[in-house]
Design an enzyme around this catalytic site. Sequence first.
Site, PDB file in Angstrom:
ATOM      1  N   LYS A  20      41.446  38.542  47.580  1.00 49.07           N
ATOM      2  CA  LYS A  20      42.592  38.955  48.392  1.00 49.07           C
ATOM      3  C   LYS A  20      43.314  37.654  48.733  1.00 49.07           C
ATOM      4  O   LYS A  20      43.099  37.049  49.793  1.00 49.07           O
ATOM      5  CB  LYS A  20      42.135  39.719  49.637  1.00 49.07           C
ATOM      6  CG  LYS A  20      43.289  40.432  50.322  1.00 49.07           C
ATOM      7  CD  LYS A  20      42.773  41.493  51.274  1.00 49.07           C
ATOM      8  CE  LYS A  20      43.871  41.963  52.217  1.00 49.07           C
ATOM      9  NZ  LYS A  20      45.009  42.616  51.587  1.00 49.07           N
TER      10      LYS A  20
HETATM   11  C1  PLP Z   1      46.749  44.970  46.708  1.00 46.30           C
HETATM   12  C2  PLP Z   1      45.815  45.742  47.568  1.00 46.30           C
HETATM   13  N1  PLP Z   1      45.039  46.690  47.006  1.00 46.30           N
HETATM   14  C3  PLP Z   1      44.187  47.419  47.741  1.00 46.30           C
HETATM   15  C4  PLP Z   1      44.070  47.226  49.103  1.00 46.30           C
HETATM   16  C5  PLP Z   1      43.104  48.047  49.896  1.00 46.30           C
HETATM   17  O1  PLP Z   1      42.039  47.244  50.312  1.00 46.30           O
HETATM   18  P1  PLP Z   1      41.190  47.585  51.617  1.00 46.30           P
HETATM   19  O2  PLP Z   1      40.827  49.014  51.507  1.00 46.30           O
HETATM   20  O3  PLP Z   1      40.012  46.686  51.510  1.00 46.30           O
HETATM   21  O4  PLP Z   1      42.049  47.299  52.776  1.00 46.30           O
HETATM   22  C6  PLP Z   1      44.866  46.253  49.734  1.00 46.30           C
HETATM   23  C7  PLP Z   1      44.778  46.038  51.175  1.00 46.30           C
HETATM   24  O5  PLP Z   1      44.052  45.187  51.594  1.00 46.30           O
HETATM   25  C8  PLP Z   1      45.744  45.495  48.945  1.00 46.30           C
HETATM   26  O6  PLP Z   1      46.521  44.568  49.505  1.00 46.30           O
END
Ligand code: PLP
Length: 288
Positions: A157
């Site tokens: 991330k």
């Molecule tokens: C690009 C992206 N995909 C998926 C997610 C979903 O991730 P999570 O469920 O861990 O928040 C996020 C958010 O964090 C994101 O920024």
Amino acid sequence: MAGYDDRDGKIWMDGTLVEWREAKVHVLTHALHYASSVFEGERCYNGRIFKSAEHSERLRTSAELLDMTLPWTVEQIEEAKYATLKANGLTDAYVRALAWRGAGEDMGVASARNPIRMAVAVWSWGNYYGDAKFKGAKLDISKWKRPSPETIPSAAKASGLYMICTMSKHAAEAKGCSDAMMFDYRGYVAEATGANIFFVKDGEVHTPLPDAILNGITRQTVIGMLRDKGIKVHERYIEASELEGFEQCWLTGTAAEVTPVGQIGDYSFEVGALTREIATDYEKLVRS
Ligand SMILES: Cc1ncc(COP(=O)(O)O)c(C=O)c1O
């Protein structure tokens, strides 16, 4: 409304709580120039951050994927997050933890001599997609493709991965959409700009394999919830041509929670019973 840099409250920075408006960095911060930055988005419900330790672990893992070892353990990150919530008097909030390469002796691409820094900010944040949560979000189809894991560490991330997300979302909003769905570099359905995607057909659920997208913590939670209900979940490659045949669609993410999707480009989906059930069950789970 005041800007995010102009608020009352405290922000945790490198081990201490500082005044919100004083949580600053220098313009020669490495991360600003070269995207050497990773972050987390979390939500605290009734004083408890949902899947908090998993998020702290992911922050450390994302940093490692960018060749940065955070000088903070998971336990220390946990303490920092809860201390920030307490200092701001919040029990229901969005939690943003961020780690980056700071300003220091290096100003080129390499940055081994610059400090690794960390901050935690928290604020009240309602529904990410406004009333789309009830009537189904309208998504554009992005012209940008999620990159190959050989091009960028797509499991992290990391801020650099969001450059195309911001551009996709701007284009979507200009067309009156809430967000954009992106395909990956192979042409398979990938995810939205800040959330994972699920589809329903004939009582079974289909979601992209997380090999070129973020394997969201909410995504994993929702897959577990569906399987516990005895619903078949297929994690697989999804072709563009399949969009026409899906009946329901929703997005998952910490900010998005479970948000029904009503439209992607020219394809329409009903906000059906399973979508509503999963959205309600998720709301209950995060507050349980
Ligand atoms: C690009 C992206 N995909 C998926 C997610 C979903 O991730 P999570 O469920 O861990 O928040 C996020 C958010 O964090 C994101 O920024």
